[in-house]
Design an enzyme around this catalytic site. Structure first.
Site, mmCIF file in Angstrom:
data_model
loop_
_atom_site.group_PDB
_atom_site.id
_atom_site.type_symbol
_atom_site.label_atom_id
_atom_site.label_comp_id
_atom_site.label_asym_id
_atom_site.label_seq_id
_atom_site.Cartn_x
_atom_site.Cartn_y
_atom_site.Cartn_z
ATOM 1 N N ARG A 108 72.472 63.711 56.571
ATOM 2 C CA ARG A 108 73.737 63.511 57.294
ATOM 3 C C ARG A 108 74.065 62.031 57.424
ATOM 4 N NH1 ARG A 108 74.956 66.659 62.743
ATOM 5 N NH2 ARG A 108 73.082 65.706 63.587
ATOM 6 N N ARG A 154 64.197 67.045 68.918
ATOM 7 C CA ARG A 154 65.446 67.771 69.205
ATOM 8 C C ARG A 154 65.293 69.251 68.893
ATOM 9 N NH1 ARG A 154 69.310 64.380 65.743
ATOM 10 N NH2 ARG A 154 70.822 66.039 66.098
ATOM 11 N N ARG A 207 72.791 58.318 61.989
ATOM 12 C CA ARG A 207 72.647 58.227 63.438
ATOM 13 C C ARG A 207 71.192 57.944 63.790
ATOM 14 N NH1 ARG A 207 75.383 63.727 65.491
ATOM 15 N NH2 ARG A 207 73.458 63.798 66.683
ATOM 16 N N ARG A 243 74.089 73.689 76.577
ATOM 17 C CA ARG A 243 72.851 73.482 75.842
ATOM 18 C C ARG A 243 71.620 73.943 76.609
ATOM 19 N NH1 ARG A 243 74.474 69.516 71.958
ATOM 20 N NH2 ARG A 243 72.843 68.923 70.518
ATOM 21 N N LYS A 291 77.409 73.102 62.756
ATOM 22 C CA LYS A 291 78.363 73.459 63.803
ATOM 23 C C LYS A 291 79.568 72.508 63.805
ATOM 24 C CE LYS A 291 75.722 72.679 67.414
ATOM 25 N NZ LYS A 291 74.390 72.353 66.928
HETATM 26 P P1 ADP Z 1 73.564 67.808 67.068
HETATM 27 O O1 ADP Z 1 74.431 69.022 67.124
HETATM 28 O O2 ADP Z 1 73.243 67.389 65.689
HETATM 29 O O3 ADP Z 1 72.338 67.925 67.923
HETATM 30 P P2 ADP Z 1 75.242 66.417 68.987
HETATM 31 O O4 ADP Z 1 76.201 65.356 68.651
HETATM 32 O O5 ADP Z 1 75.773 67.727 69.451
HETATM 33 O O6 ADP Z 1 74.355 66.589 67.676
HETATM 34 O O7 ADP Z 1 74.243 65.908 70.132
HETATM 35 C C1 ADP Z 1 73.561 64.698 70.051
HETATM 36 C C2 ADP Z 1 72.793 64.427 71.326
HETATM 37 O O8 ADP Z 1 73.715 64.299 72.436
HETATM 38 C C3 ADP Z 1 71.831 65.512 71.778
HETATM 39 O O9 ADP Z 1 70.587 65.417 71.128
HETATM 40 C C4 ADP Z 1 71.739 65.224 73.288
HETATM 41 O O10 ADP Z 1 70.903 64.127 73.555
HETATM 42 C C5 ADP Z 1 73.151 64.805 73.650
HETATM 43 N N1 ADP Z 1 73.938 65.981 74.091
HETATM 44 C C6 ADP Z 1 74.998 66.535 73.434
HETATM 45 N N2 ADP Z 1 75.476 67.600 74.102
HETATM 46 C C7 ADP Z 1 74.690 67.742 75.217
HETATM 47 C C8 ADP Z 1 74.636 68.657 76.295
HETATM 48 N N3 ADP Z 1 75.493 69.691 76.379
HETATM 49 N N4 ADP Z 1 73.683 68.466 77.246
HETATM 50 C C9 ADP Z 1 72.829 67.465 77.189
HETATM 51 N N5 ADP Z 1 72.794 66.576 76.189
HETATM 52 C C10 ADP Z 1 73.717 66.690 75.203
#
Ligand code: ADP
Ligand code: ZN
Length: 216
Positions: free
Chosen positions: A127, A171, A160, A88, A13
């Site tokens: 990654r 996750r 990360r 999410r 994404k």
């Molecule tokens: P990925 O798409 O690989 O999961 P992100 O950078 O989008 O990576 O998200 C990393 C972490 O940030 C998530 O696992 C969560 O803990 C937190 N996070 C990101 N966006 C949200 C959201 N909309 N609501 C709650 N937690 C979030």
């Protein structure tokens, strides 16, 4: 153009988001990136967010929704935006609906990336991100010119903490429990675009551009 990107962690994404926001000249709103920046800047909210992120859990909705609300009050979102990683869960989708209603805005597309668990795990384990500018690489699919060094800023590439194997599984589970139902939430809107995320970066982008073109 107002776009939401949905799909499991690591499906690509973020990589596709960067290409699309350049093309449409709209801001890239990644809640994950915002949380990482807040942590990097040593803020209280950043520290709270990191404690959830490192466990592979969602940051609480009140914090996340408030951050999005603040982001949507900035000037640069007037002509559109792309959400990457938000909403999410259903509660966030409802909160976003309220924010959009307040502004009399509607969405143009919900892009739903699809991939098998196997592929997701492979993508995440390969990654690497730049410690300095956040640019994202993959050891096989999008390697930097020099191993371990960011093409864009020369920063160090690292894995990360939440990309380590045990956290990835958690996750994924949270994705299926909480995030996948959001696709059902948008089902009747006619906005969902299913995209095969297992393809190359270029082919995936070509597919997205094609469907977005057909929607207008
Ligand atoms: P990925 O798409 O690989 O999961 P992100 O950078 O989008 O990576 O998200 C990393 C972490 O940030 C998530 O696992 C969560 O803990 C937190 N996070 C990101 N966006 C949200 C959201 N909309 N609501 C709650 N937690 C979030
Ligand atoms: Zn960099």
């Amino acid at each position: 153009m107002r776009i939401i990107m949905m799909g499991p962690p690591g499906v690509g994404k973020g990589t596709e988001a960067v290409i699309l926001v350049k093309h449409f000249n709209i801001p890239h709103i990644s809640t994950g990136n915002i949380f990482r920046e807040l942590f990097h800047d040593d803020t209280e909210i950043g520290k709270i967010a990191k404690s959830y992120i490192d466990r592979g859990e969602l940051v609480p909705d009140d914090i996340t929704n408030e951050i999005v609300h603040q982001r949507l009050s900035k000037d640069d979102v007037k002509d559109g935006f792309l959400f990457d990683g938000y909403p999410r869960n259903i509660a966030q989708a409802e909160a976003l609906d309220k924010m959009l209603e307040e502004k009399n805005w509607t969405l143009d597309a919900v892009i739903n990336f699809q991939a098998t668990d196997e592929l997701i795990i492979e993508r995440i384990s390969g990654r690497r991100v730049c410690k300095k500018c956040g640019a994202v690489y993959h050891i096989h699919n999008k390697p930097p010119k020099t191993e371990g060094v960011c093409d864009q800023c020369g920063g160090q590439l690292i894995q990360r903490d939440d990309d380590k194997q045990e956290t990835v599984l958690r996750r994924l589970r949270i994705y299926y429990d909480q995030t996948e139902p959001v696709i059902g939430y948008y089902k009747d809107s006619g906005l969902i675009v299913n995209i095969d995320g297992s393809q190359t970066i270029e082919k995936t982008n070509a597919d997205i551009m094609k469907v977005l073109g057909e929607m207008n």
